[in-house]
Design a protein around this motif. Structure first.
Motif, PDB file in Angstrom:
ATOM      1  N   UNK A 177       4.044 -33.572 -27.910  1.00  0.00           N
ATOM      2  CA  UNK A 177       3.692 -33.000 -26.477  1.00  0.00           C
ATOM      3  C   UNK A 177       3.670 -34.034 -25.472  1.00  0.00           C
ATOM      4  N   UNK A 178       3.383 -35.276 -26.074  1.00  0.00           N
ATOM      5  CA  UNK A 178       3.178 -36.295 -24.960  1.00  0.00           C
ATOM      6  C   UNK A 178       4.613 -36.580 -24.502  1.00  0.00           C
ATOM      7  N   UNK A 179       5.645 -36.385 -25.058  1.00  0.00           N
ATOM      8  CA  UNK A 179       7.104 -36.700 -24.982  1.00  0.00           C
ATOM      9  C   UNK A 179       7.783 -35.141 -24.144  1.00  0.00           C
ATOM     10  N   UNK A 180       6.927 -34.404 -23.995  1.00  0.00           N
ATOM     11  CA  UNK A 180       7.270 -33.295 -22.980  1.00  0.00           C
ATOM     12  C   UNK A 180       7.947 -32.110 -23.850  1.00  0.00           C
ATOM     13  N   UNK A 181       7.608 -32.135 -25.125  1.00  0.00           N
ATOM     14  CA  UNK A 181       8.234 -31.075 -26.058  1.00  0.00           C
ATOM     15  C   UNK A 181       7.179 -30.041 -26.454  1.00  0.00           C
ATOM     16  N   UNK A 182       7.393 -28.583 -26.173  1.00  0.00           N
ATOM     17  CA  UNK A 182       6.434 -27.462 -26.586  1.00  0.00           C
ATOM     18  C   UNK A 182       6.333 -27.691 -28.096  1.00  0.00           C
ATOM     19  N   UNK A 183       5.144 -27.423 -28.651  1.00  0.00           N
ATOM     20  CA  UNK A 183       4.662 -27.649 -29.972  1.00  0.00           C
ATOM     21  C   UNK A 183       3.861 -26.261 -30.183  1.00  0.00           C
ATOM     22  N   UNK A 184       4.326 -25.538 -31.203  1.00  0.00           N
ATOM     23  CA  UNK A 184       3.565 -24.550 -31.789  1.00  0.00           C
ATOM     24  C   UNK A 184       2.746 -24.735 -32.984  1.00  0.00           C
ATOM     25  N   UNK A 185       1.351 -24.866 -32.831  1.00  0.00           N
ATOM     26  CA  UNK A 185       0.622 -25.453 -34.299  1.00  0.00           C
ATOM     27  C   UNK A 185       0.276 -24.019 -35.094  1.00  0.00           C
ATOM     28  N   UNK A 186       0.849 -24.077 -36.257  1.00  0.00           N
ATOM     29  CA  UNK A 186       0.960 -22.880 -37.105  1.00  0.00           C
ATOM     30  C   UNK A 186      -0.189 -22.894 -38.308  1.00  0.00           C
ATOM     31  N   UNK A 187      -0.443 -21.711 -38.913  1.00  0.00           N
ATOM     32  CA  UNK A 187      -1.456 -21.944 -40.060  1.00  0.00           C
ATOM     33  C   UNK A 187      -2.690 -22.131 -39.612  1.00  0.00           C
ATOM     34  N   UNK A 188      -3.069 -21.475 -38.439  1.00  0.00           N
ATOM     35  CA  UNK A 188      -4.467 -21.931 -38.146  1.00  0.00           C
ATOM     36  C   UNK A 188      -5.487 -20.808 -38.452  1.00  0.00           C
ATOM     37  N   UNK A 189      -6.347 -21.086 -39.208  1.00  0.00           N
ATOM     38  CA  UNK A 189      -7.396 -19.991 -39.788  1.00  0.00           C
ATOM     39  C   UNK A 189      -8.894 -20.453 -39.470  1.00  0.00           C
ATOM     40  N   UNK A 190      -9.163 -21.288 -38.317  1.00  0.00           N
ATOM     41  CA  UNK A 190     -10.334 -21.497 -38.004  1.00  0.00           C
ATOM     42  C   UNK A 190     -10.541 -21.979 -36.510  1.00  0.00           C
ATOM     43  N   UNK A 191     -11.718 -21.567 -35.751  1.00  0.00           N
ATOM     44  CA  UNK A 191     -11.574 -21.814 -34.410  1.00  0.00           C
ATOM     45  C   UNK A 191     -11.900 -23.464 -34.223  1.00  0.00           C
ATOM     46  N   UNK A 192     -12.380 -24.152 -35.257  1.00  0.00           N
ATOM     47  CA  UNK A 192     -12.488 -25.675 -35.159  1.00  0.00           C
ATOM     48  C   UNK A 192     -10.856 -26.247 -35.239  1.00  0.00           C
ATOM     49  N   UNK A 193     -10.175 -25.684 -35.963  1.00  0.00           N
ATOM     50  CA  UNK A 193      -8.825 -26.046 -36.314  1.00  0.00           C
ATOM     51  C   UNK A 193      -8.051 -25.803 -34.787  1.00  0.00           C
ATOM     52  N   UNK A 194      -8.215 -24.727 -34.317  1.00  0.00           N
ATOM     53  CA  UNK A 194      -7.779 -24.696 -32.948  1.00  0.00           C
ATOM     54  C   UNK A 194      -8.223 -25.462 -31.867  1.00  0.00           C
ATOM     55  N   UNK A 195      -9.358 -25.917 -31.880  1.00  0.00           N
ATOM     56  CA  UNK A 195      -9.888 -26.897 -30.871  1.00  0.00           C
ATOM     57  C   UNK A 195      -8.942 -28.102 -31.209  1.00  0.00           C
ATOM     58  N   UNK A 196      -8.793 -28.664 -32.431  1.00  0.00           N
ATOM     59  CA  UNK A 196      -8.165 -29.858 -32.896  1.00  0.00           C
ATOM     60  C   UNK A 196      -6.786 -29.673 -32.175  1.00  0.00           C
ATOM     61  N   UNK A 197      -6.097 -28.519 -32.319  1.00  0.00           N
ATOM     62  CA  UNK A 197      -4.512 -28.308 -32.120  1.00  0.00           C
ATOM     63  C   UNK A 197      -4.635 -28.535 -30.380  1.00  0.00           C
ATOM     64  N   UNK A 198      -5.490 -27.935 -29.732  1.00  0.00           N
ATOM     65  CA  UNK A 198      -5.770 -28.024 -28.237  1.00  0.00           C
ATOM     66  C   UNK A 198      -5.826 -29.484 -27.861  1.00  0.00           C
ATOM     67  N   UNK A 199      -6.588 -30.218 -28.535  1.00  0.00           N
ATOM     68  CA  UNK A 199      -6.827 -31.836 -28.032  1.00  0.00           C
ATOM     69  C   UNK A 199      -5.577 -32.469 -28.631  1.00  0.00           C
TER      70      UNK A 199
END
Ligand code: E4P
Length: 217
Positions: A98-120
């Motif tokens: 992401x820092x290098x300008x690439x779009x990343x899709x974080x998959x296999x998310x099963x909790x809101x805390x995991x989603x918070x980590x991915x956004x960070x």
């Protein structure tokens, strides 16, 4: 809400893209296996069928090899989004790409805390799997509500990409909650067009039109 199709079947993708309603594509190793095709050529072909992001998933489990695989996949086309699993190595990879300008899709998310980590970690997309959540006696749509609330609280611009959609109710609920994207198997997208009263209405209009004996062209 954006519509992505969740398949590596290029005939299906081409057919759905012709509606003008397709905003992107997601694939995963199981879908590549189902297609019976070579990974890189099929991703390249899909990238030529749609303008939007096409998710291609790394298969390594360690950060260094994930980066190597991501470099190969990124070179396939400008609209490739790199898909990484929600693990520490996956998120390290997400941050770096992401820092290098690439779009990343974080998959296999099963909790809101995991989603918070991915956004960070700077993910462009987070993929919570609602169907697999439901299969395990949990409430998949409640997960989407929680992620929407958290992302709005902190103004994260990571897009909520609802995945593992099994039916039109998942799509309706995603739109009500304000998810950014729904990725759906082709049959679910086709199901959205259908209504028994639409079919019945067309039947009635056609029958009456035939009685007029007229043509338009
Ligand atoms: C998302 O990107 C995944 O490819 C997908 O939605 C998984 O769905 P499934 O649980 O039906 O395999």
């Amino acid at each position: 809400m954006k519509f992505f199709v969740d398949t590596a079947d290029t005939a299906e993708i081409a057919d759905l893209a012709a509606t003008g309603l397709l905003d992107g594509v997601t694939t995963n190793p199981s879908l590549i296996h189902k297609s019976g095709r070579e990974f890189i050529p099929v991703v390249k072909e899909i990238c030529g069928l749609v303008d939007g992001p096409v998710s291609a998933e790394v298969v390594a489990l360690d950060h260094e090899t994930m980066m190597k695989e991501a470099d190969i996949l990124r070179a396939v086309a400008d609209n490739v989004a790199i898909k990484v699993p929600l693990t520490i190595d996956g998120l390290k990879t997400c941050k770096k790409l992401s820092d290098d300008g690439c779009q990343v899709n974080v998959t296999l998310c099963f909790s809101a805390n995991q989603a918070l980590l991915a956004a960070k970690a700077g993910a462009a997309f987070i993929s919570p799997f609602v169907g697999r959540h439901d299969d395990n006696g949990l409430d998949g749509m409640r997960l989407i509500e929680d992620i929407r609330l958290i992302y709005d609280n902190y103004l994260f611009d990571t897009e909520i990409l609802v995945a593992s959609i099994r039916n039109p109710i998942h799509v309706l609920e995603s739109a009500r909650i304000g998810a950014d994207v729904a990725t759906m198997p082709p049959n679910v997208i086709r199901g959205l067009f259908k209504h028994v009263l639409t079919d019945k209405g067309i039947e009635g209009f056609m029958a009456d039109w035939a009685k007029t004996g007229q043509t338009i062209t």
